[in-house]
Design an enzyme around this catalytic site. Structure first.
Site: not given
Ligand code: GLP
Length: 240
Positions: A66, A135, A137, A142
């Site tokens: 990423d 969170n 991810h 996401e």
């Protein structure tokens, strides 16, 4: 497999051994390595072990996981910059072995297609080593992500943009990410997830002991046939 280690050092040594063993068995392995703080020591150990044991990384293919959209490869804090410092530079990896997102591209969709094609042409990922966001991810997949996606561009979650500031010296404009999709990570022949420290304990519990759901992307990995979850004691405190 869920493995709990006494501390971050032991976790990192184990993660590094996995990478080294894979490259020893398959010198042209296709590796997808995450950025982020958690795997930093794993990568230092990989470099040290490769040098000590004379492990040849020249045939290994690296696929980027990423990148923050708008961040240049030369910007400290970016994913490419981090991997360049930690792995590509120290192991003298040639540019033609690295397929990384161009987060400055005018046409990010075309860049996603380029990476999709590279993965296909290289025969898929042998190993994806990933971290976990606060969170849940994975890469920049996401909460709520379509698990069938390949590489894509994403509006980042508020948690991600806030936490992401820790990588950059001065306020970075973080709004979008470009990432491999869950479909590609799930297709990797082996996945290793690393998590360290007390701040990851709650999300690790949700990911491992909760429902498998795209609202916690890391939980999707629990359905992978060959996944190792490497936790230090602090990250494992909330597990039953
Ligand atoms: C970042 C990256 C992920 C990384 C995760 C955890 O935002 N997009 O690839 O694995 O969050 O990072 P850290 O290891 O610094 O906690």
């Amino acid at each position: 497999m869920i493995a709990k280690f006494t501390n971050y050092q032991e976790l990192s040594a184990f993660g590094a051994d996995k990478i080294i063993q894979l490259v020893q068995q398959k010198p042209d392995a296709v590796l997808c390595l995450a950025g982020g703080d958690t795997p930093a020591l794993t990568y230092d150990r990989v470099v040290a072990k490769a040098q000590e044991a004379g492990v040849d990384f020249s045939g290994v293919i690296f696929i980027g996981l990423d990148e923050w959209v708008g961040i240049q490869p030369s910007t400290p804090g970016g994913c490419y910059y981090f991997l360049q410092q930690k792995i590509f530079g120290p192991l003298h990896i040639q540019k033609d072995k690295i397929y990384f997102f161009d987060a400055m591209a005018n046409d990010l969709k075309a860049d996603c297609n380029r990476i999709d094609l590279a993965i296909e042409q290289q025969g898929g990922l042998d190993l994806a080593l990933v971290g976990i966001g606060m969170n849940g991810h994975i890469g920049f997949n996401e909460p709520g992500v379509d698990a069938a996606l390949n590489a894509h561009v994403v509006e980042l979650d508020e948690v991600t943009t806030a936490v992401g500031q820790k990588y950059f010296a001065s306020g970075a404009a973080l709004a979008k990410g470009i990432t491999l999709g869950m479909a590609q990570i799930m297709s990797a022949r082996e996945v290793v997830l690393v998590a360290s420290g007390p701040k990851k304990a709650a999300i690790i519990r949700e990911a491992i002991q909760g429902r498998i759901t795209n609202t916690i992307p890391a939980s999707l990995l629990m359905a992978h046939p060959r996944v190792s979850i490497l936790l230090d004691a602090a990250a494992a405190t909330e597990l039953d």
